[in-house]
Design an enzyme around this catalytic site. Sequence first.
Site, short mmCIF file in Angstrom:
data_model
loop_
_atom_site.label_atom_id
_atom_site.label_comp_id
_atom_site.label_asym_id
_atom_site.label_seq_id
_atom_site.Cartn_x
_atom_site.Cartn_y
_atom_site.Cartn_z
N TYR A 106 0.93 -1.21 -0.01
CA TYR A 106 0.06 -0.11 -0.08
C TYR A 106 0.75 1.19 -0.13
O TYR A 106 1.59 1.47 0.90
CB TYR A 106 -0.98 0.17 1.32
CG TYR A 106 -2.21 -0.92 1.14
CD1 TYR A 106 -3.38 -0.54 0.74
CD2 TYR A 106 -1.86 -2.54 1.62
CE1 TYR A 106 -4.40 -1.60 0.52
CE2 TYR A 106 -2.69 -3.33 1.58
CZ TYR A 106 -3.96 -2.87 1.02
OH TYR A 106 -4.94 -3.90 1.00
N CYS A 107 0.93 1.90 -1.09
CA CYS A 107 2.09 3.01 -1.26
C CYS A 107 1.01 4.42 -1.19
O CYS A 107 0.07 4.44 -2.03
CB CYS A 107 2.37 2.86 -2.82
SG CYS A 107 3.47 4.30 -3.02
#
Length: 144
Positions: free
Chosen positions: A116-117
């Site tokens: 999850y960026c």
Amino acid sequence: MDKQQGELRQRLTPEQYAVTQEAATERPFSGEYDNFYQEGIYVDVVSGQALFSSRDKYDAGCGWPSFTKPIDQTNLNEHRDESFGMHRTEVTSTQANSHLGHVFPDGPRDRGGLRYCINSAALKFIPVADLEKAGYGQYQSLFK
């Protein structure tokens, strides 16, 4: 502009507004939480919805805070994002529909394989010591 958007423009910084409301992306390695490793939780800067734990944060080397999973998957929505000729999955919060960033299938395999960026500008950090006082006492157990 409706009243709610006007209030958000006053409450958020220009970058926070652009990221959460207009799906902008902050420059890599520029965000407050990219190289930040205190214990606590990260919440949606717009609604305060709990999103990620520092226990699931890692250095992906991409220039944005990266997490292997959310605190609760039901707090996130995922949408296809084909902007700029790319095939990505956008991540938004469920309460405020804030644009947070993207999720990619290139995270650590031993921790689920997801990355999850997330844009720092979409987040607010709540330290473990302040969880109870800030109304997030139910997340104390994540750090025991």
